[in-house]
Design an enzyme around this catalytic site. Structure first.
Site, PDB file in Angstrom:
ATOM      1  CB  ILE A   1      45.607  18.148 -30.370  1.00 10.71           C
ATOM      2  CG1 ILE A   1      45.021  19.106 -29.503  1.00 10.71           C
ATOM      3  CG2 ILE A   1      46.818  17.840 -30.661  1.00 10.71           C
ATOM      4  CD1 ILE A   1      45.693  18.749 -27.927  1.00 10.71           C
TER       5      ILE A   1
ATOM      6  CD  GLN B   1      49.365  32.325 -24.226  1.00  8.92           C
ATOM      7  OE1 GLN B   1      48.689  32.701 -24.919  1.00  8.92           O
ATOM      8  NE2 GLN B   1      50.227  32.768 -23.245  1.00  8.92           N
TER       9      GLN B   1
ATOM     10  CD  GLU C   1      26.061   0.499 -16.295  1.00 10.06           C
ATOM     11  OE1 GLU C   1      24.747   0.182 -16.136  1.00 10.06           O
ATOM     12  OE2 GLU C   1      26.679  -0.641 -16.319  1.00 10.06           O
TER      13      GLU C   1
ATOM     14  N   GLY D   1      43.851  17.592 -35.739  1.00  9.54           N
ATOM     15  CA  GLY D   1      43.573  18.385 -37.069  1.00  9.54           C
ATOM     16  C   GLY D   1      42.885  17.217 -38.059  1.00  9.54           C
ATOM     17  N   GLY D   2      43.153  17.444 -39.251  1.00 12.42           N
ATOM     18  CA  GLY D   2      42.488  16.547 -40.373  1.00 12.42           C
ATOM     19  C   GLY D   2      42.782  15.172 -40.185  1.00 12.42           C
TER      20      GLY D   2
ATOM     21  NE  ARG E   1      50.510  19.221 -38.641  1.00  8.12           N
ATOM     22  CZ  ARG E   1      50.422  19.147 -39.953  1.00  8.12           C
ATOM     23  NH1 ARG E   1      51.169  18.340 -40.553  1.00  8.12           N
ATOM     24  NH2 ARG E   1      49.704  19.946 -40.839  1.00  8.12           N
TER      25      ARG E   1
ATOM     26  CB  THR F   1      27.276  -5.402 -22.253  1.00 10.60           C
ATOM     27  OG1 THR F   1      26.937  -4.062 -22.837  1.00 10.60           O
ATOM     28  CG2 THR F   1      28.755  -5.500 -22.827  1.00 10.60           C
TER      29      THR F   1
END
Length: 401
Positions: A353, A295, A379, A355-356, A284, A162
């Site tokens: 959550i 729920q 690491e 979705g698409g 949404r 890196t």
């Protein structure tokens, strides 16, 4: 309600540093991160901003021009930066591992020469252990240094650097059989060399080549490279600590700092994924109400928040243990293992959550979904962490008699 992942017991200076970093992340990183990541563009303006904040010298002692802060302060800053864009935290991580190794193991001349310029960000660090054919098996390193008068000649190929292109100082671990007779345990015949170079790609100094960037699934923007040594001559005074055969121990000390850093990155990415998930769930609507009122989504948010809190607590514990001067390989291994696994799970739940829309590059969660897997291997893989944890537990709980 307080934001998740708060840290008790911080002093006024630590709180002010974290406040400044968080404001910088919200203003300078989050608005541009996704665009730069998709372009795989190095975030020069962000890096310049970090220099102005003094973050490249965060853990470097004040006598060398740094801020002299603790590993905990550094880890909490990394957490905030990774919340904005994980690649930026990677840019400073390798720099700090090298600075830490110099502070802990360098000769006085090496500290005086490098640390003041590292504190300013004028010298940028990278470190190199891995090679193309060995993965986590550090004892199988084949790169080698041979003494030639007042110099060493280095040959071999290293992998997964890196900051390989942008750095100007690389701590490189190689085999050095000088003074170590045949049959010596591999980890006792390794040496860390401090290799200075020009930034960029191609032949960056005689005998040293940095090929172009490795194209990656995620973790973009930051340059990840190979390093090829072919007759690279290094002065003997650039052996870290001035003694051969200590490289493995020096690197492992640095890696413990790196594991706390990876845990902090996992915490930061998970926090951002939770923020995105809980926000989207309230915007949404399905079946006449926000999905946050269902729920099933509430259960998912509850699990995500709990994982964020648990990973943060373990990361803070590992950092504080290291700061105390105690051995922390057990705590660092646990924190790295848990934080990276929980990060993957929290990101995936936030992705679900959405979705698409989570599959669309217009949404930030798509970037996080590609970034999280790097933490599972960086690491040391989960399997390596479990080996470390298991061995340390047996040391602590070994039956007597």
């Amino acid at each position: 309600m307080a934001r998740l992942a708060q840290t008790a017991g911080l002093d006024d200076v630590q709180r002010e540093i974290l406040k400044t970093v968080r404001e910088f992340v919200d203003k300078e990183i989050i608005p541009v991160a996704t665009r730069l990541e998709h372009l795989d563009e190095y975030p020069q303006d962000i890096v310049d901003g970090l220099k102005e904040l003094g973050l490249f010298g965060l853990m470097i002692p004040e006598e060398y021009g740094g801020l002299g802060q603790s590993l905990l302060t550094y880890a909490l800053c990394v957490e905030e930066i990774a919340r904005g864009w994980m690649s930026v935290s990677g840019i400073i991580n390798t720099h700090f591992i090298v600075a830490y190794m110099l502070k802990q193991h360098g000769t006085q001349e090496q500290k005086d020469h490098f640390l003041p310029r590292m504190a300013l960000g004028e010298v940028r660090g990278a470190f190199s252990m891995s090679e193309p054919g060995l993965g986590s098996d550090v004892s199988a390193i084949t790169s080698k240094a041979v003494r030639d008068g007042d110099e060493y000649v280095l040959n071999g190929q290293k992998m997964w650097l890196t900051n390989g292109g942008t750095s100007t100082l690389v701590a490189v671990l190689v085999r050095s059989d000088e003074g170590h007779p045949e049959g010596t345990a591999p980890h006792k015949s390794m040496t860390t060399f401090l290799v200075e170079k020009e930034p960029g790609f191609g032949e960056v100094r005689p005998g040293l080549t940095i090929p172009g960037k490795i194209d990656k699934m995620g973790y973009k923007g930051v340059d990840t490279t190979e390093l090829i040594m072919d007759g690279l001559r290094i002065p003997a005074n650039r052996v870290l600590g001035g003694r051969t055969g200590r490289g493995f121990y020096q690197m492992m000390d640095g890696v413990e700092v790196g594991r706390v850093n990876v845990a902090a990155r996992g915490c930061g990415v998970a926090q951002r994924a939770f923020e995105l998930g809980v926000s989207y769930a309230q915007q949404r609507h399905t079946f006449g109400k926000a999905i946050a009122e269902h729920q099933a989504i509430q259960f998912k948010l509850a699990e995500m928040a709990t994982k964020v809190e648990a990973a943060h607590a373990m990361m803070v514990n590992a950092a504080r243990k290291k700061d105390s001067g105690e051995r922390n390989d057990l705590e660092a291994g646990m924190a790295k293992y848990l934080a990276s696994e929980y990060c993957k799970e929290v990101v995936e739940d936030a992705f679900r959550i959405h979705g698409g829309y989570g599959f669309s590059k217009e949404y930030e969660i798509e970037r996080l979904y590609r970034e999280a897997p790097m933490l599972l291997i960086g690491e040391g893989t989960a399997e390596i962490q479990k080996m470390i944890i298991g061995r340390r537990l047996l040391e602590e709980y070994r039956l007597q008699g």
